[in-house]
Design an enzyme around this catalytic site. Structure first.
Site, mmCIF file in Angstrom:
data_model
loop_
_atom_site.group_PDB
_atom_site.id
_atom_site.type_symbol
_atom_site.label_atom_id
_atom_site.label_comp_id
_atom_site.label_asym_id
_atom_site.label_seq_id
_atom_site.Cartn_x
_atom_site.Cartn_y
_atom_site.Cartn_z
ATOM 1 N N LYS A 173 0.179 -26.599 6.000
ATOM 2 C CA LYS A 173 -0.706 -27.912 6.174
ATOM 3 C C LYS A 173 -0.793 -28.495 7.261
ATOM 4 O O LYS A 173 0.266 -28.535 7.746
ATOM 5 C CB LYS A 173 -0.320 -28.061 4.915
ATOM 6 C CG LYS A 173 -0.104 -27.787 3.723
ATOM 7 C CD LYS A 173 0.228 -28.637 1.886
ATOM 8 C CE LYS A 173 0.152 -27.621 0.190
ATOM 9 N NZ LYS A 173 0.423 -28.745 -0.302
ATOM 10 N N ARG A 232 3.406 -19.268 1.603
ATOM 11 C CA ARG A 232 2.127 -19.678 0.238
ATOM 12 C C ARG A 232 1.347 -18.860 0.569
ATOM 13 O O ARG A 232 1.199 -18.185 1.160
ATOM 14 C CB ARG A 232 1.584 -21.248 1.302
ATOM 15 C CG ARG A 232 2.356 -22.569 0.827
ATOM 16 C CD ARG A 232 1.678 -23.736 1.024
ATOM 17 N NE ARG A 232 2.520 -25.117 1.493
ATOM 18 C CZ ARG A 232 3.423 -25.260 2.489
ATOM 19 N NH1 ARG A 232 3.379 -24.869 3.884
ATOM 20 N NH2 ARG A 232 4.207 -26.464 2.461
ATOM 21 N N TYR A 235 14.848 -28.209 -6.365
ATOM 22 C CA TYR A 235 15.214 -26.526 -6.423
ATOM 23 C C TYR A 235 16.537 -26.526 -6.141
ATOM 24 O O TYR A 235 17.231 -25.461 -6.780
ATOM 25 C CB TYR A 235 14.266 -25.709 -5.025
ATOM 26 C CG TYR A 235 13.062 -25.567 -4.271
ATOM 27 C CD1 TYR A 235 12.808 -24.595 -6.050
ATOM 28 C CD2 TYR A 235 12.349 -26.407 -3.693
ATOM 29 C CE1 TYR A 235 11.084 -24.522 -5.223
ATOM 30 C CE2 TYR A 235 10.978 -25.433 -3.223
ATOM 31 C CZ TYR A 235 10.686 -24.900 -4.405
ATOM 32 O OH TYR A 235 8.628 -24.980 -3.904
#
Length: 294
Positions: free
Chosen positions: A169, A145, A275
């Site tokens: 995260k 990220r 995905y």
């Protein structure tokens, strides 16, 4: 109240700085709406009709449903915090419903185009040139990220074991392997880094500005857009597109879904499964082209 909530997010929930900033902006926007529309700005006074009016106002501004839903989620988290803290006695977001939205498939760069980008990109041999090369390659070849790349330090890169430790995260750590290509270019970047700043401390940030200060999101965005502009026709040319590309290419090559989930740092398979739609579309195209009865 707002300060206490931000402090809670930073030190107890340990959410990323990017997320904290998004929460703060959403709440400040809501507070401004309360003041301009109802002539008060105390969060504790707001009730269901006030929040519903804000949602309607956002819809009338033609904001995307996903953006509005994120703001609703911010209010829910904030008012749950106020409820637990005893500031309010009931949650005004209780009956607020998220907007329905169509499923949007992640944008990604096709494999031939990505290969062309990696082969054709030309970077200067100085610090900024080598840094920009590493930004693009690390985003695509690790699936990190944006916030993870910005927070990455040299101490978390293990060139001996060819891996990098990423703090994702919720302050969760994961290990991502480094390919031969990206490892080779990290070594080159490290050499230029040491020559530019005289010394490299393991506590230094991996991606920095010319002043050696930590990189910031817009800087990374500019590097990615500048280098994808020549090859990618899509209007989306963000760092996150390279993360989508990483995941899609792995699945197209037959990677296990659970393995991709772990590499991306997703907490559940549901986030990773989006995905697979791109992979299925590729299979359909192959089927229609090759099967005699298609």
């Amino acid at each position: 109240m707002l300060f206490s909530f931000i402090n809670y997010l930073q030190h107890e929930k340990r959410v990323s700085p990017h997320t904290v900033l998004a929460y703060q902006k959403d709440l400040e926007q809501f507070q401004h709406f309360l003041k301009s529309s109802f002539e008060f700005e105390e969060f504790s006074i707001a009730e269901h009709p006030h929040i519903r009016a804000w949602v309607i106002d956002l819809i009338e501004q033609s904001l995307a449903p996903s953006s509005i839903n994120r703001k609703i989620a911010t209010l829910r988290s904030f008012y749950k915090f106020l409820l637990r803290s005893g500031v309010i006695s009931k949650d005004p977001t209780y009956k607020i419903q998220a907007l329905k939205k169509g499923r949007v498939l992640p944008t990604f760069v096709p494999e031939p185009t990505m290969e062309e980008i990696l082969q054709e990109m030309r970077f200067e041999e100085n610090f900024e040139g080598q840094r920009d090369r590493i930004i693009l390659e690390v985003l695509y070849l690790t699936g990190m990220r944006l916030s993870e790349l910005i927070g990455l330090k040299w101490s978390e890169i293990d060139l001996y074991e060819s891996q990098v430790k990423v703090v994702g995260k919720g302050n969760k750590n994961r290990i991502i392997p480094l390919s031969v290509r990206v490892k080779k270019n990290i070594i080159l970047y490290k050499k230029v880094f040491e020559e530019t700043f005289s010394i490299l401390n393991t506590s230094d940030y991996f991606i920095v500005r010319k002043s050696k200060e930590q990189a910031y999101p817009m800087m990374i965005y500019r590097v990615v857009r500048k280098n994808l502009d020549l090859f990618v026709q899509s209007s989306k040319r963000s760092p996150h597109v390279l993360r989508h590309t990483f995941a899609t290419h792995l699945l197209n090559k037959g990677a296990d879904l659970n393995a991709v989930k772990d590499l991306l740092g997703h907490s559940s398979l549901a986030a990773t499964q989006v995905y697979t739609h791109n992979s299925i579309e590729k299979l359909k195209a192959v089927f229609e082209q090759a099967h005699p009865k298609a």
